[in-house]
Write a protein that holds these residues in place. Structure first.
Motif, PDB file in Angstrom:
ATOM      1  N   ASN A 122     -49.826 -79.553  97.161  1.00  0.00           N
ATOM      2  CA  ASN A 122     -50.463 -80.733  96.547  1.00  0.00           C
ATOM      3  C   ASN A 122     -49.462 -81.864  96.395  1.00  0.00           C
ATOM      4  O   ASN A 122     -49.798 -83.041  96.610  1.00  0.00           O
ATOM      5  CB  ASN A 122     -51.049 -80.361  95.186  1.00  0.00           C
ATOM      6  CG  ASN A 122     -52.292 -79.498  95.294  1.00  0.00           C
ATOM      7  OD1 ASN A 122     -52.975 -79.517  96.324  1.00  0.00           O
ATOM      8  ND2 ASN A 122     -52.585 -78.742  94.249  1.00  0.00           N
ATOM      9  N   SER A 125     -48.463 -83.304  99.962  1.00  0.00           N
ATOM     10  CA  SER A 125     -49.534 -84.019 100.662  1.00  0.00           C
ATOM     11  C   SER A 125     -49.650 -85.476 100.237  1.00  0.00           C
ATOM     12  O   SER A 125     -50.386 -86.247 100.861  1.00  0.00           O
ATOM     13  CB  SER A 125     -50.874 -83.310 100.438  1.00  0.00           C
ATOM     14  OG  SER A 125     -51.237 -83.314  99.069  1.00  0.00           O
ATOM     15  N   SER A 146     -50.934 -73.955 103.506  1.00  0.00           N
ATOM     16  CA  SER A 146     -51.871 -75.036 103.194  1.00  0.00           C
ATOM     17  C   SER A 146     -52.803 -75.335 104.359  1.00  0.00           C
ATOM     18  O   SER A 146     -53.996 -75.580 104.176  1.00  0.00           O
ATOM     19  CB  SER A 146     -51.094 -76.297 102.803  1.00  0.00           C
ATOM     20  OG  SER A 146     -51.980 -77.348 102.472  1.00  0.00           O
ATOM     21  N   ASN A 147     -52.265 -75.310 105.585  1.00  0.00           N
ATOM     22  CA  ASN A 147     -53.095 -75.584 106.764  1.00  0.00           C
ATOM     23  C   ASN A 147     -54.219 -74.557 106.915  1.00  0.00           C
ATOM     24  O   ASN A 147     -55.278 -74.871 107.478  1.00  0.00           O
ATOM     25  CB  ASN A 147     -52.235 -75.606 108.026  1.00  0.00           C
ATOM     26  CG  ASN A 147     -51.372 -76.855 108.123  1.00  0.00           C
ATOM     27  OD1 ASN A 147     -51.532 -77.796 107.341  1.00  0.00           O
ATOM     28  ND2 ASN A 147     -50.458 -76.877 109.069  1.00  0.00           N
ATOM     29  N   HIS A 153     -56.299 -81.790 104.724  1.00  0.00           N
ATOM     30  CA  HIS A 153     -54.961 -82.348 104.921  1.00  0.00           C
ATOM     31  C   HIS A 153     -54.159 -81.371 105.768  1.00  0.00           C
ATOM     32  O   HIS A 153     -54.142 -80.170 105.499  1.00  0.00           O
ATOM     33  CB  HIS A 153     -54.257 -82.583 103.588  1.00  0.00           C
ATOM     34  CG  HIS A 153     -52.936 -83.279 103.726  1.00  0.00           C
ATOM     35  ND1 HIS A 153     -52.814 -84.652 103.716  1.00  0.00           N
ATOM     36  CD2 HIS A 153     -51.673 -82.791 103.892  1.00  0.00           C
ATOM     37  CE1 HIS A 153     -51.544 -84.987 103.859  1.00  0.00           C
ATOM     38  NE2 HIS A 153     -50.830 -83.873 103.980  1.00  0.00           N
ATOM     39  N   PHE A 155     -50.382 -80.394 107.697  1.00  0.00           N
ATOM     40  CA  PHE A 155     -48.940 -80.586 107.848  1.00  0.00           C
ATOM     41  C   PHE A 155     -48.564 -80.307 109.299  1.00  0.00           C
ATOM     42  O   PHE A 155     -48.981 -79.302 109.875  1.00  0.00           O
ATOM     43  CB  PHE A 155     -48.168 -79.647 106.915  1.00  0.00           C
ATOM     44  CG  PHE A 155     -48.364 -79.959 105.459  1.00  0.00           C
ATOM     45  CD1 PHE A 155     -47.597 -80.928 104.839  1.00  0.00           C
ATOM     46  CD2 PHE A 155     -49.318 -79.278 104.707  1.00  0.00           C
ATOM     47  CE1 PHE A 155     -47.784 -81.237 103.495  1.00  0.00           C
ATOM     48  CE2 PHE A 155     -49.507 -79.563 103.367  1.00  0.00           C
ATOM     49  CZ  PHE A 155     -48.738 -80.544 102.757  1.00  0.00           C
ATOM     50  N   ASN A 180     -52.646 -86.450 106.959  1.00  0.00           N
ATOM     51  CA  ASN A 180     -51.597 -85.533 107.411  1.00  0.00           C
ATOM     52  C   ASN A 180     -50.227 -85.942 106.896  1.00  0.00           C
ATOM     53  O   ASN A 180     -50.031 -87.071 106.423  1.00  0.00           O
ATOM     54  CB  ASN A 180     -51.591 -85.399 108.939  1.00  0.00           C
ATOM     55  CG  ASN A 180     -51.317 -86.698 109.667  1.00  0.00           C
ATOM     56  OD1 ASN A 180     -50.363 -87.407 109.348  1.00  0.00           O
ATOM     57  ND2 ASN A 180     -52.152 -87.023 110.652  1.00  0.00           N
ATOM     58  N   THR A 181     -49.308 -85.002 107.011  1.00  0.00           N
ATOM     59  CA  THR A 181     -47.905 -85.209 106.653  1.00  0.00           C
ATOM     60  C   THR A 181     -47.044 -84.638 107.773  1.00  0.00           C
ATOM     61  O   THR A 181     -47.275 -83.508 108.210  1.00  0.00           O
ATOM     62  CB  THR A 181     -47.562 -84.478 105.336  1.00  0.00           C
ATOM     63  OG1 THR A 181     -48.358 -84.996 104.269  1.00  0.00           O
ATOM     64  CG2 THR A 181     -46.077 -84.641 105.002  1.00  0.00           C
TER      65      THR A 181
END
Length: 331
Positions: A122, A125, A146-147, A153, A155, A180-181
């Motif tokens: 969190n 992101s 997380s993906n 969102h 990464f 995205n990051t």
């Protein structure tokens, strides 16, 4: 006059561009990372033989990756030329086994830290770009975890088939995600390796739980050597960076694309990493947010003076590293 130390929630809306992570980020996840250095850990736990210590002394470095690579290449050259030299091979095996032992001692298991991944993801992101100076796998684990959650969102590490894409900026474009990051490792990472002809690649495995073992197995099978810069002076680290395609592209190109604001979490601003600060001179960063642990005013004074000395007129804000919604602290 004391520096004001804000809560992260009070300043977070001002800092959406980039994030730089130091070793304090890994320590916050697991205090096994509190060691001084891999080399010192290896010496204190009797992992480093006298012959191996002599190699570090001869090459005037504390960098495991450099010593391992040099001895490995020498051993492979001897084999190719059919030169009988068991001592070089033995030295390589000692350095390799010492590194594996040190990392195995220090690095937590995936299952030990997974409960923190939602909070860390969190936090991450919020940023367009994340740079990690840490060689451990925790950031990669968080990103992959997380993906899999389907949050919308994503990464990305800008790699294609395990190799950094020359057109890495295209990964900023939205595909099926809502946001995205991009993640980069300016000092490399345990999962990065290079083969005997210096081709660089990311070690991948189907199950994230097995990644650490897959890395050790690749090293043990003599398929590759690791590519991370965890020790040494600032000048030694710059030399290592320039000798790697991935690291040099990250250092040269990604730092030029950080945006105007940079958040720094868990970085000690030590002399061994001053090259990172000096690299920021040539960027568009005009505002810094720096995390502070324990509301340490001495640290604030040191950081503020160093930033002014190296970067000049850059706005600096400080925030509590344990405040709500920051790194692994729940919002």
């Amino acid at each position: 006059m004391p520096h004001e130390i804000a809560e992260w929630s009070e300043i977070s809306e001002q800092f959406k561009d980039s994030l730089l992570l130091g070793n304090g980020a890994s320590i916050a996840i697991d205090d096994s990372f509190l060691y001084k250095s891999l080399k010192e850990h290896a010496i204190e736990h009797g992992l480093l033989t006298a012959n191996v210590q002599a190699l570090f002394t001869y090459f005037n470095t504390d960098d495991f990756e450099l010593v391992l690579r040099l001895v490995w290449q020498a051993s492979r050259v001897n084999k190719a030329l059919d030169i009988s030299d068991s001592k070089t091979q033995s030295a390589y095996e000692h350095v390799r086994d010492c590194l594996i032992g040190a990392v195995r001692d220090i690095h937590p298991l995936y299952s030990d830290v997974e409960h923190q991944f939602d909070d860390v993801a969190n936090f991450l992101s919020q940023f367009k770009t994340v740079l990690s100076l840490n060689y451990d796998l925790t950031l990669y684990w968080v990103a992959m975890y997380s993906n899999r959650q389907g949050t919308g969102h994503i990464f990305k590490d800008a790699m294609y088939h395990g190799v950094l894409d020359d057109d890495w900026k295209k990964y900023r474009q939205l595909y099926r995600e809502n946001s995205n990051t991009l993640i980069f490792y300016p000092h490399g990472n345990l999962m990065f390796a290079r083969n005997i002809i210096d081709n660089e690649f990311k070690i991948e495995v189907g199950d994230h739980n097995d990644l650490l073992d897959a890395i050790f197995n690749n090293w043990s099978y003599e398929n590759c050597v690791p590519m991370f810069v965890s020790e040494g002076t600032s000048n030694q680290k710059v030399v290592s960076i320039t000798n790697s395609h991935y690291l040099s592209v990250t250092y040269r190109e990604v730092f030029s694309d950080l945006g105007n604001t940079l958040t720094i979490y868990g970085w000690g601003f030590g002399e061994h990493d001053v090259h990172i600060l000096r690299r920021l001179r040539a960027t568009n960063v005009t505002k810094l947010a720096v995390s502070v642990y324990g509301r340490d005013q001495g640290y604030c004074n040191h950081v503020y003076e160093l930033i002014k000395q190296e970067l000049g007129r850059v706005e600096v804000l400080f925030f509590d590293s344990t405040s709500r919604g920051c790194w692994n602290s729940p919002a």
